[in-house]
Design an enzyme around this catalytic site. Structure first.
Site, PDB file in Angstrom:
ATOM      1  CB  SER A 243      -0.940   0.003   1.199  1.00  0.00           C
ATOM      2  OG  SER A 243      -0.342   0.693   2.273  1.00  0.00           O
ATOM      3  CE  LYS A 244       0.644   8.339  -1.910  1.00  0.00           C
ATOM      4  NZ  LYS A 244      -0.211   9.419  -2.346  1.00  0.00           N
TER       5      LYS A 244
END
Ligand code: GLU
Length: 465
Positions: A243-244
């Protein structure tokens, strides 16, 4: 059967590399089977969707070469169609209005929690033969619920996960339209997959829980259910969900970091799919080999070193003309004036073998575009021993009369080595230093070709005069 697949992203923010795998596999499956690949933008979440995210998706797919046969189709442009289907379902008794308010629903949930039951809608407004429904309350707009089958189960043969069976008792009557009439996510997916005649739904396994609900609605609508293939998640190199927040990069980030699209495509292909022990393969081979049987069953793990290695492989085998084109913007960013100095294609051709990224190539080309070095006298003394000066002077003379080819330069060097009974490094290191004030360069004869004879003689003469 005419194979039709789709990539159906929600443009609600950051799309990392792993997300694009859900585009790559259905694309490859469609191409392998000479079918059609469709891009469907699931943008019904108006608050979180943005055109910018759509642009990033389209741009990333184009960069990777994932071409479309249809689309992009935007769900927001199909709202009338969804409403039409909801109307038909109400008329056919497949769906019903439910007037239970949020508060009532919450109260029901609280009671169920206390009784250690799974929170679910209790079917209060579900019409049944002989059942009296409560009086319709004033001023409340209903949601529309799907009449999920009671009893029995939903079964499908997942192409990745094998047979999955979910009891219908686990599924309550799904809300398919909100009080304002807007259709809900799971419902739109069903209508679209049916209307678009999708034969294979290849998507992330975060959607496994939606699948039995979607299958039930599809069956109610008389549709043929597609084959489902739910892909295990992609983990980052630390083994966490990508994920970011934990540093995942987008395709655009990789592009900016100097990766080649074919390296990314090859890398992504192997992130959860394999063909024997093939690691480096062309797009055509990938299409030829791709099948659902070889999809991995356990989560794939992102491996930045492997990606870098693959990029290096592709750079090494890439044609210098194309690489130069791709490297130019990076070189310009570093302040290199590629139009002034040696031929950039030649320089790139010389430097590419040791580079992992286009940025590294750009960095390496600097050597040839910096002004001639200003050597400090004490550095000259250190790098160019007195004893070698006569040999350098003779080299300058020979170079002056030699042909401007790699072979001729190599012969000139050999002549000096024999004449002075010295070894190559004893000559090449001082030459390198004279040319660049650095001893780190590729093979000296190739360097001379790129730098040019006149410039080389000029630089050499400066240190031995
Ligand atoms: N829109 C969903 C997502 O971005 C995918 C839906 C699907 O593939 O069915 O996660």
């Amino acid at each position: 059967m005419h194979i039709r697949t789709r990539f159906a992203p929600s443009p609600t923010g950051f799309i990392h590399l792993g997300n694009l795998r859900s585009a790559l596999y259905p694309w490859a499956f469609a191409r392998h089977n000479k079918g059609a690949f469709i891009l469907r933008i699931e943008d019904t979440d108006l608050e979180r969707s943005s055109q910018e995210a759509v642009d990033v998706i389209i741009e990333s797919m184009a960069w990777l070469g994932l071409d479309l046969d249809e689309g992009p189709i935007y769900q927001m442009q199909r709202i009338d169609r969804y409403r039409e289907v909801i109307k038909q379902m109400l008329e056919a008794g497949l769906a019903y209005p439910c007037y239970m308010s949020e508060e009532e629903l919450n109260r029901l949930r609280d009671v169920q929690m206390v009784n250690k039951e799974k929170p679910r809608y209790n079917g209060l407004w579900r019409p049944e033969e002989g059942k009296a429904l409560p009086p319709i309350p004033q001023g409340i707009l209903p949601v529309i619920r799907f009449k999920n089958p009671i009893g029995g189960s939903v079964t499908w043969d997942d192409a990745v996960k094998g047979q999955i069976e979910i009891s219908n008792d686990e599924l309550d009557d799904l809300v398919i339209a909100r009080p304002d009439g807007t259709p809900t996510y799971n419902f739109c997916v069903v209508v679209d997959d049916l209307d678009m005649k999708i034969t294979h739904v290849i998507r992330g396994d975060d959607h496994v829980n939606n699948t039995p609900r979607q299958i039930n609605i599809m069956k109610a609508l008389g549709g043929i259910t597609p084959i489902y293939a739910h892909l295990p998640t992609v983990l980052n190199d630390a083994g966490e969900k990508m994920s970011k927040r934990n540093g995942a990069m987008s395709v655009r980030d990789y592009q900016k970091a100097g990766f080649l699209p074919e390296a990314i495509l090859n890398y992504l292909a192997r992130l959860g799919w394999s063909h024997g022990d093939a690691e480096v393969f062309t797009k055509e081979q990938f299409i030829q080999w791709f099948d659902l049987e070889s999809l991995g069953r356990s989560p794939a793990q992102h491996n930045p070193e492997k990606l870098l290695w693959l990029n290096h492989q592709y750079i090494q085998h890439s044609d210098a003309i194309r690489l130069a084109e791709l490297t130019k913007p990076f070189a310009h960013e570093l302040g290199i004036d590629t139009e002034n100095g040696p031929d950039f294609v030649q320089v790139v051709g010389l430097m590419k073998d040791r580079a992992n990224t286009l940025i590294e190539i750009a960095e390496a080309t600097k050597l040839f575009y910096l002004p001639a070095p200003n050597h400090l006298p004490e550095k000259i003394a250190e790098n160019i021993p007195e004893a070698i000066v006569p040999a350098l002077k003779d080299l300058i003379k020979i170079l002056g009369n030699t042909e401007a080819t790699k072979e001729a330069y190599s012969a000139a060097f050999k002549q000096i080595l024999t004449q002075y009974q010295i070894k190559m490094p004893a000559l090449a290191m001082p030459v390198r230093y004279a040319l660049f004030a650095s001893t780190q360069t590729p093979a000296i004869d190739s360097v001379l070709v790129v730098l040019g004879k006149d410039e080389a003689i000029k630089r050499l003469s400066k240190v031995v005069s």
